[in-house]
Design a protein around this motif. Structure first.
Motif, PDB file in Angstrom:
ATOM      1  N   MET A 256       0.829  -1.207   0.000  1.00  0.00           N
ATOM      2  CA  MET A 256       0.000   0.000   0.000  1.00  0.00           C
ATOM      3  C   MET A 256       0.866   1.260   0.000  1.00  0.00           C
ATOM      4  SD  MET A 256      -3.016  -1.149  -0.247  1.00  0.00           S
ATOM      5  CE  MET A 256      -3.274  -2.913  -0.452  1.00  0.00           C
ATOM      6  N   ASP A 257       1.915   1.260   0.817  1.00  0.00           N
ATOM      7  CA  ASP A 257       2.813   2.415   0.856  1.00  0.00           C
ATOM      8  C   ASP A 257       3.544   2.591  -0.470  1.00  0.00           C
ATOM      9  OD1 ASP A 257       2.193   3.124   3.474  1.00  0.00           O
ATOM     10  OD2 ASP A 257       3.754   1.855   4.345  1.00  0.00           O
ATOM     11  N   ASP A 258       3.915   1.484  -1.099  1.00  0.00           N
ATOM     12  CA  ASP A 258       4.641   1.554  -2.362  1.00  0.00           C
ATOM     13  C   ASP A 258       3.745   2.117  -3.470  1.00  0.00           C
ATOM     14  OD1 ASP A 258       6.663   1.299  -4.202  1.00  0.00           O
ATOM     15  OD2 ASP A 258       6.981  -0.837  -3.894  1.00  0.00           O
ATOM     16  N   ILE A 259       2.512   1.640  -3.531  1.00  0.00           N
ATOM     17  CA  ILE A 259       1.582   2.153  -4.537  1.00  0.00           C
ATOM     18  C   ILE A 259       1.343   3.652  -4.338  1.00  0.00           C
ATOM     19  CG2 ILE A 259      -0.813   2.057  -5.353  1.00  0.00           C
ATOM     20  CD1 ILE A 259      -0.747  -0.961  -4.803  1.00  0.00           C
ATOM     21  N   ALA A 260       1.157   4.058  -3.078  1.00  0.00           N
ATOM     22  CA  ALA A 260       0.920   5.477  -2.791  1.00  0.00           C
ATOM     23  C   ALA A 260       2.108   6.331  -3.218  1.00  0.00           C
ATOM     24  CB  ALA A 260       0.643   5.661  -1.301  1.00  0.00           C
ATOM     25  N   ALA A 261       3.325   5.852  -2.929  1.00  0.00           N
ATOM     26  CA  ALA A 261       4.512   6.603  -3.340  1.00  0.00           C
ATOM     27  C   ALA A 261       4.625   6.651  -4.854  1.00  0.00           C
ATOM     28  CB  ALA A 261       5.759   5.950  -2.731  1.00  0.00           C
ATOM     29  N   HIS A 262       4.297   5.560  -5.499  1.00  0.00           N
ATOM     30  CA  HIS A 262       4.371   5.474  -6.959  1.00  0.00           C
ATOM     31  C   HIS A 262       3.415   6.464  -7.620  1.00  0.00           C
ATOM     32  CE1 HIS A 262       5.310   3.255 -10.681  1.00  0.00           C
ATOM     33  NE2 HIS A 262       4.037   3.449 -11.004  1.00  0.00           N
ATOM     34  N   LEU A 263       2.219   6.615  -7.031  1.00  0.00           N
ATOM     35  CA  LEU A 263       1.194   7.492  -7.618  1.00  0.00           C
ATOM     36  C   LEU A 263       1.223   8.908  -7.055  1.00  0.00           C
ATOM     37  CD1 LEU A 263      -1.857   5.020  -7.574  1.00  0.00           C
ATOM     38  CD2 LEU A 263      -0.486   5.700  -9.567  1.00  0.00           C
ATOM     39  N   GLY A 264       1.970   9.118  -5.968  1.00  0.00           N
ATOM     40  CA  GLY A 264       1.959  10.424  -5.317  1.00  0.00           C
ATOM     41  C   GLY A 264       0.659  10.693  -4.594  1.00  0.00           C
TER      42      GLY A 264
ATOM     43  N   LEU B  81       9.597   5.208  -2.821  1.00  0.00           N
ATOM     44  CA  LEU B  81       9.564   4.534  -1.517  1.00  0.00           C
ATOM     45  C   LEU B  81      10.975   4.177  -1.089  1.00  0.00           C
ATOM     46  CD1 LEU B  81       7.275   3.335   0.444  1.00  0.00           C
ATOM     47  CD2 LEU B  81       8.025   1.126  -0.473  1.00  0.00           C
ATOM     48  N   PRO B  82      11.373   4.494   0.139  1.00  0.00           N
ATOM     49  CA  PRO B  82      12.724   4.154   0.576  1.00  0.00           C
ATOM     50  C   PRO B  82      12.887   2.657   0.808  1.00  0.00           C
ATOM     51  CG  PRO B  82      11.492   5.152   2.369  1.00  0.00           C
ATOM     52  CD  PRO B  82      10.640   5.275   1.139  1.00  0.00           C
ATOM     53  N   ALA B  83      14.119   2.181   0.687  1.00  0.00           N
ATOM     54  CA  ALA B  83      14.438   0.771   0.926  1.00  0.00           C
ATOM     55  C   ALA B  83      14.691   0.573   2.407  1.00  0.00           C
ATOM     56  CB  ALA B  83      15.654   0.363   0.098  1.00  0.00           C
ATOM     57  N   LEU B  84      13.636   0.645   3.198  1.00  0.00           N
ATOM     58  CA  LEU B  84      13.745   0.522   4.648  1.00  0.00           C
ATOM     59  C   LEU B  84      13.240  -0.843   5.077  1.00  0.00           C
ATOM     60  CD1 LEU B  84      14.373   1.931   7.367  1.00  0.00           C
ATOM     61  CD2 LEU B  84      11.971   2.665   7.414  1.00  0.00           C
TER      62      LEU B  84
ATOM     63  N   LEU C  51      19.326   5.604   8.588  1.00  0.00           N
ATOM     64  CA  LEU C  51      20.369   6.391   7.915  1.00  0.00           C
ATOM     65  C   LEU C  51      20.684   5.838   6.534  1.00  0.00           C
ATOM     66  CD1 LEU C  51      22.985   7.226  10.716  1.00  0.00           C
ATOM     67  CD2 LEU C  51      21.465   8.815   9.522  1.00  0.00           C
ATOM     68  N   ALA C  52      20.794   4.513   6.445  1.00  0.00           N
ATOM     69  CA  ALA C  52      21.093   3.889   5.156  1.00  0.00           C
ATOM     70  C   ALA C  52      19.972   4.143   4.157  1.00  0.00           C
ATOM     71  CB  ALA C  52      21.316   2.393   5.331  1.00  0.00           C
ATOM     72  N   ALA C  53      18.716   4.088   4.626  1.00  0.00           N
ATOM     73  CA  ALA C  53      17.580   4.327   3.738  1.00  0.00           C
ATOM     74  C   ALA C  53      17.573   5.768   3.239  1.00  0.00           C
ATOM     75  CB  ALA C  53      16.274   3.992   4.457  1.00  0.00           C
TER      76      ALA C  53
END
Length: 772
Positions: free
Chosen positions: A366-374, A747-750, A760-762
């Motif tokens: 869900m978070d990934d789709i939201a980030a993808h679509l803004g 979406l960050p790679a967290l 920090l890495a993300a």
């Protein structure tokens, strides 16, 4: 029963305190380690393997036997029965024989006159081994094809075609770590031999009947010769469902061999090294969706580290598949689950039983789709919720009790989601180092054991001639308030105060063949069994009262002021005395088996759950982009407990579950060495949440409109496990805050746990990307 008139004050639905609350605070509540010891009690310690996967060449125990105060040393050759303490698969040795499967595996048992002497002696063994290849990580196991069972597939529709034909597509992955149970009372057992060859075992276990069976197996005795007793545990969280068996069996073995009581209490470091954890997962996904974020098709690939033996991993990984949908409808779906065998301590049950890992995958999508679509993540979540005509799960069960949309709407409005999201955006625009994140995520958790035959419980109720009541059932108390809830149910049946109901220790010689207190089903199963036992006695008393005072038995009422029959009001105690003199039986057993559930594991389809428990949480966090540190600022929770049996207990369970889930996803990091050694095996290296980590503002409400559509005990809903998954909102909020550190880059790679290093890495990885 469920729709009867409101109960007397102080019975069901009342916010009563935990029955042991005063004892917990004063230190007078008795646990296994508080039981007085005889002068001849043998104190035990395991000798543990220090190396990884290896062949045992020789174990020299001469120095162990010669150590001060040592009375005996026992190996697999001393076991008179079968060397197995596994719950299902027959692959868990009490003591290793020819092969060491993982670091920390028990090799032998030391008995001594003091606990410290036993522990010191256990470290004096000289173990000669021949190293064998060690499979430690999920990647290692995938490469080697090392599995505890073949991969499982759950599907509905053609996911591949739906994804390919969708207007938008994405794929991703997330790793989620395991978790140590960190119960305050460690694993412990005290075994006392009877003079007839029987064995009594005090055990800190969630599953007395299983411990009984396994102790009997190890000792070569019939089950009936072994009695297991549990009054209370100092926490368990799933870690004492199967893991208590080895400790109890070791104590019973020495007690049988010596004829003296034997006690084994694990040192915290040993406990963490040799007992199972929550399964760590790697989750891959691919989804096709439209411009609104509504999913057309989705595929999940779930891979977990199960450890060296099966334990409960098949069922745990099944439940991860069951909850990969969470509250969301997938028109076409495929879920593939890999159960990987490694040379590490076998992972086991933990609050949520695989559900949290599957659910985290759903929320990440869900978070990934939201980030993808803004788009706002909550809008994407709402677009994918189950609803009319969109109500069939990936395992082909119809969701008939869906209240998630209403819960989410009420929480979003009451907690001012939209206003606070705008405020977080304004804060982020004004601050370069600190960044806020906000997320609202729901929970839908299936209630019932997915192994169908476990959905049963028994109870025993006695009524005495003074009107006092004795209650015994197969559930165990680990701090969650099960005993007071079931006592409330019984008190309500007779119209008496809860104080009149005596709660006794769970014992296998009182209620046999019980299931574990697990799967959030303790109150559902044992509450109904106890109700049926008490109701049988009430029916006899009502018939007797009607015969003595006139009127119909159905018209007899049991109230706080007495029993009303034929125009008379008789004190409950007086009626009990009269019934006894008339030779009316005042004791009964009760049994309950959950109705209407069935599941075909071969096809992964059916109705594995009686109902679903729902909840939603809004979490607000802030991160420091220079250090990676974070703080959870505020949490708002709305949880559906149906018609709560005890709102005070349930609110405590919601809060505790959320904090434990927050720890799993933020601070609790398990680290393994190259041979599978547990490196984080003490509080110095493993960080559970403290009181200071609790959000300063934490608003928790039980849903006023909650009511179970199924005929559960007084229309209540289970509340043990579902709240833990509300903490996924914290992980999503941290993801949102990291995105604010580098807007417009996706979406960050967290991964979880979201430690400062990972945050920090993300941030660094996200800032290194090109703008989307």
């Amino acid at each position: 029963m469920a729709d009867a008139a409101p109960p007397p004050a102080g019975a069901v639905h009342a916010p009563l305190r935990h029955d042991s609350a005063e004892g917990h605070v004063a230190g007078t509540a008795r646990y296994t380690d508080d039981v007085p010891e005889t002068a001849t009690t043998q104190h035990l310690a395991f000798g543990l393997a220090g190396c990884g996967h290896a062949r045992i060449v020789n174990i020299d125990l001469s120095r162990v036997r010669a150590a001060p105060l040592v009375t005996g040393v026992y190996t697999a050759r001393d076991i008179p029965g079968i060397n197995d303490v596994s719950p299902v698969a027959g692959d868990d040795r009490l003591l290793a024989e020819d092969e060491i499967l993982y670091p920390g595996q028990p090799l032998f048992i030391v008995a001594a006159m003091t606990r410290d002497a036993a522990r010191a002696a256990a470290r004096l063994a000289v173990v000669e081994t021949g190293p064998l290849p060690a499979i430690v990580t999920i990647a290692d196991a995938r490469a080697a094809g090392s599995v505890i069972e073949p991969a499982q597939r759950m599907a509905r529709g053609d996911a591949a075609a739906a994804i390919a034909n969708a207007p938008r597509r994405l794929s991703g992955r997330v790793s989620v770590g395991g978790q140590e149970h960190f119960y305050l009372e460690g694993q412990i057992a005290l075994a006392t031999p009877g003079d007839d060859g029987s064995m009594h075992v005090l055990s800190s276990t969630q599953h007395p009947s299983e411990v009984q069976h396994l102790v009997a197996k190890v000792l070569g005795l019939p089950d009936a010769r072994v009695t297991v007793e549990v009054r209370r545990m100092g926490g368990a969280f799933g870690g004492k469902e199967t893991q208590a068996a080895a400790v109890a069996a070791a104590a019973a073995l020495v007690a049988q061999r010596t004829g003296h009581p034997a006690k084994l209490r694990l040192d915290r470091d040993d406990d963490m090294a040799m007992t199972g954890k929550r399964h760590d997962f790697e989750i891959g996904y691919e989804a096709g969706f439209d411009e609104e974020g509504r999913i057309a098709g989705i595929r999940f690939d779930l891979a977990s580290r199960c450890g060296a033996t099966a334990d409960l991993s098949p069922a745990i990984n099944d439940r991860a598949m069951f909850h990969a949908d969470n509250c969301y409808f997938y028109p076409a779906v495929e879920i593939v689950s890999h159960r990987l065998k490694t040379h590490t301590v076998s992972n086991t049950a933990f609050r949520g039983f695989g559900g949290p890992q599957g659910m985290l995958g759903a929320e990440r999508v869900m978070d990934d789709i939201a980030a993808h679509l803004g788009r706002d993540p909550l809008d994407v979540r709402r677009a994918n919720l189950y609803g009319p005509g969109r109500d069939v799960t990936p395992y082909h069960m119809t969701v008939a009790d869906n209240v998630a949309p209403d819960l989410i709407a009420e929480l979003a409005a009451g907690a001012r989601y939209a206003e606070r999201r705008e405020a977080a955006a304004a804060f982020n625009a004004a601050h370069n180092i600190l960044k806020k994140g906000l997320a609202l995520s729901p929970v839908k958790f299936g209630i019932s054991f997915t192994t169908t035959h476990l959905n049963q419980a028994g109870a025993l109720v006695h009524v005495y001639t003074d009107g006092s009541v004795h209650l015994n059932h197969g559930g165990t108390e680990m701090g969650q308030g099960l005993m007071v809830k079931v006592a409330q149910v019984v008190a309500d049946v007779f119209g008496v105060a809860v104080e009149h109901v005596g709660i006794s220790a769970t014992r296998t010689d009182k209620v046999p063949n019980t299931s574990a207190t697990a799967a959030s089903s303790g109150a559902d199963l044992n509450g109904m069994a106890a109700f049926r036992a008490a109701d049988a006695i009430r029916a006899r008393l009502a018939e007797f009262a009607a015969g003595r005072f006139g009127g119909a038995a159905q018209a007899v009422r049991f109230t706080r002021d007495g029993v009303e029959a034929g125009g008379e009001r008789i004190p409950f105690a007086e009626l009990c005395r009269m019934a006894y003199l008339a030779r009316v039986p005042l004791s009964a057993t009760g049994f309950y088996a959950t109705p209407g559930i069935e599941y075909d594991r071969a096809s992964h389809s059916g109705r594995p759950f009686l109902y679903f428990a729902y909840g939603a949480a809004l979490s607000e966090v802030v991160i420091d982009t220079l250090t990676g540190e974070h703080r959870v600022l505020a949490v708002d929770i709305l949880h559906d407990a149906g018609r709560s049996l005890n709102p005070a207990i349930d609110l405590g369970q919601v809060e505790g579950g959320f904090i434990q889930g927050m720890g799993w996803l933020t601070t609790e990091e398990l680290v393994y060495g190259p041979e599978g050694q547990m490196l984080t095996h003490a509080p110095s290296t493993y960080k559970i949440p403290t009181a200071g980590d609790r959000p300063r503002r934490m608003e928790i409400r039980l849903w006023d409109r909650g009511r179970n559509a199924e005929p559960t005990i007084h229309r209540s809903k289970a509340v043990g496990e579902p709240p833990l998954m509300l903490a996924i909102s914290v992980f999503s909020a941290l993801t949102d805050a990291v995105m604010a550190a580098a807007p417009g880059r996706g979406l960050p790679a967290l991964d979880a746990p979201a430690t400062p290093e990972r945050i920090l890495a993300a941030i660094a990885e996200l800032r290194g990307r090109a703008l989307a």
